[in-house]
Design an enzyme around this catalytic site. Structure first.
Site, PDB file in Angstrom:
ATOM      1  N   TYR A 200       0.866  -1.179   0.000  1.00 50.89           N
ATOM      2  CA  TYR A 200       0.000   0.000   0.000  1.00 50.89           C
ATOM      3  C   TYR A 200       0.906   1.233   0.000  1.00 50.89           C
ATOM      4  O   TYR A 200       1.468   1.600   1.025  1.00 50.89           O
ATOM      5  CB  TYR A 200      -0.905  -0.051   1.240  1.00 50.89           C
ATOM      6  CG  TYR A 200      -1.883   1.081   1.414  1.00 50.89           C
ATOM      7  CD1 TYR A 200      -2.054   2.081   0.463  1.00 50.89           C
ATOM      8  CD2 TYR A 200      -2.668   1.145   2.561  1.00 50.89           C
ATOM      9  CE1 TYR A 200      -2.957   3.109   0.639  1.00 50.89           C
ATOM     10  CE2 TYR A 200      -3.579   2.170   2.758  1.00 50.89           C
ATOM     11  CZ  TYR A 200      -3.716   3.147   1.798  1.00 50.89           C
ATOM     12  OH  TYR A 200      -4.618   4.171   1.998  1.00 50.89           O
TER      13      TYR A 200
ATOM     14  N   LYS B  48      -1.316  -1.112  -4.222  1.00 47.53           N
ATOM     15  CA  LYS B  48      -2.322  -0.058  -4.142  1.00 47.53           C
ATOM     16  C   LYS B  48      -1.535   1.246  -4.223  1.00 47.53           C
ATOM     17  O   LYS B  48      -0.869   1.653  -3.275  1.00 47.53           O
ATOM     18  CB  LYS B  48      -3.109  -0.128  -2.839  1.00 47.53           C
ATOM     19  CG  LYS B  48      -4.153   0.972  -2.674  1.00 47.53           C
ATOM     20  CD  LYS B  48      -4.792   0.914  -1.292  1.00 47.53           C
ATOM     21  CE  LYS B  48      -5.953   1.877  -1.115  1.00 47.53           C
ATOM     22  NZ  LYS B  48      -5.641   3.290  -1.288  1.00 47.53           N
TER      23      LYS B  48
ATOM     24  N   ASP C 143      -8.621   8.966  -6.903  1.00 54.57           N
ATOM     25  CA  ASP C 143      -9.839   8.784  -7.695  1.00 54.57           C
ATOM     26  C   ASP C 143     -10.018   9.841  -8.782  1.00 54.57           C
ATOM     27  O   ASP C 143     -10.493   9.541  -9.884  1.00 54.57           O
ATOM     28  CB  ASP C 143     -11.066   8.795  -6.777  1.00 54.57           C
ATOM     29  CG  ASP C 143     -10.997   7.707  -5.715  1.00 54.57           C
ATOM     30  OD1 ASP C 143     -10.006   6.955  -5.692  1.00 54.57           O
ATOM     31  OD2 ASP C 143     -11.934   7.623  -4.904  1.00 54.57           O
TER      32      ASP C 143
ATOM     33  N   SER D  17     -12.096   5.730  -2.058  1.00 50.85           N
ATOM     34  CA  SER D  17     -13.233   6.010  -1.184  1.00 50.85           C
ATOM     35  C   SER D  17     -14.470   6.434  -1.960  1.00 50.85           C
ATOM     36  O   SER D  17     -15.595   6.155  -1.540  1.00 50.85           O
ATOM     37  CB  SER D  17     -12.856   7.093  -0.171  1.00 50.85           C
ATOM     38  OG  SER D  17     -12.511   8.301  -0.829  1.00 50.85           O
TER      39      SER D  17
END
Length: 308
Positions: free
Chosen positions: A142, A172, A200, A217
């Site tokens: 991550y 990630k 995002d 998210s």
């Protein structure tokens, strides 16, 4: 055991529902799972990460949440990835063993960020010690340098990592450094690793470079719209994909200017899903009523290409 499905597409970075007095609220996880699958068309989750306030939870709370997501997601979700990173190596190892025992689809670890690794070898040594506690579970690094302060390029990390961490399956990648991401994907010619983007508002750019999907998210409440963007990109219909990305960006740009973080994400999820997500844990504080009113009005006012 049936073969694992490939981890790709959208992965919702889940929030941790809490009661008004700040205890984890396991009772709504079943509703949360059903909402993601039926309303957002999202069948993968990333539990106990940044959005989930994982580092603000006790070890026991993290275990309980992982268990509940895996239990409620059975036969509904394709992947439940459990973040097991911690500042303490023994705690991270304990969480890795637990995730393996309860049947997690994968585990992820961010770099420790108080006493930080200063080079690739130190970071891999930490990751290897955690991954080895779950030797049959896919392992993901991550990468979130703006929060950890660990800015070791992922491209550098990849060299020889499979020999040291046989379960390593990908990253990630929650960073805006698209050059680093591009170099990773360029080196991944055999496509043995998954690169899931974590910013995002820049996802379309990452897809163009070759990202396999995304962990974020916003997929909690804009998952269906983002899936339509992925579909448009795959056609390919770049102008349509751009429309979805620009509208997502328009909303995020608006709320970021108001002040946007985990607490505000919980508030948005509450008014979009109807599931009470509760307050964040201190030192984070509740989103203001002003934020909720403005964010809801902005989201309701967006006209999406699919007419919804």
């Amino acid at each position: 055991m049936p073969p694992r499905k490939k981890l790709e597409g959208l992965v919702a970075a889940t929030v941790t529902p809490m009661t008004p007095d700040g205890q984890i609220n396991l009772s709504v996880i079943h509703q949360y799972v059903d909402y993601l699958v039926s309303e957002q068309n999202v069948k993968n989750v990333f539990v106990n990460g940044t959005t989930g306030e994982g580092l603000s939870l006790s070890i026991q709370e993290r275990k309980q949440l992982a268990e509940e997501w895996i239990c409620q997601g059975k036969n509904k979700l394709d992947h439940v990835i459990v973040h097991v990173g911690a500042l303490s190596l023994p705690e991270s190892q304990e969480l890795a063993r637990h995730a393996a025992a309860i049947g997690a689809s994968g585990i992820a670890v961010m770099a420790p960020f108080f006493f930080k690794p200063t080079n690739k070898d130190e970071l891999i040594a930490f990751l290897q010690k955690v991954a080895s506690e779950a030797p049959a579970v896919p392992f993901y690094y991550y990468h979130i340098p703006h929060l950890t302060g660990v800015k070791i390029h992922v491209e550098e990390l990849l060299d020889g990592i499979k020999k040291q961490i046989p379960t390593f399956q990908g990253v990630k990648f929650s960073d805006t450094d698209l050059l680093d991401l591009a170099q990773c994907i360029s080196k991944n010619e055999s496509k043995q690793f998954a690169f899931l983007y974590g910013v995002d508002e820049q996802l379309l750019s990452a897809l163009a470079i070759g990202a396999n999907g995304a962990v974020g998210s916003t997929f909690n409440y804009l998952g269906r719209k983002t899936n339509l963007m992925l579909r448009a990109f795959a056609k390919p219909d770049l102008p349509l994909a751009q429309k979805y990305q620009f509208l997502t960006g328009e909303f995020l740009n608006f709320v970021i200017k108001l002040g946007f973080g985990v607490a505000q994400t919980k508030a948005v999820m509450t008014f979009v899903s109807g599931i009470p997500m509760g307050p964040p844990r201190l030192p984070l504080v509740n989103a203001s009523e002003e934020f909720i009113i403005k964010a809801k009005a902005k989201l309701d006012g967006i006209v999406w290409p699919d007419g919804d």
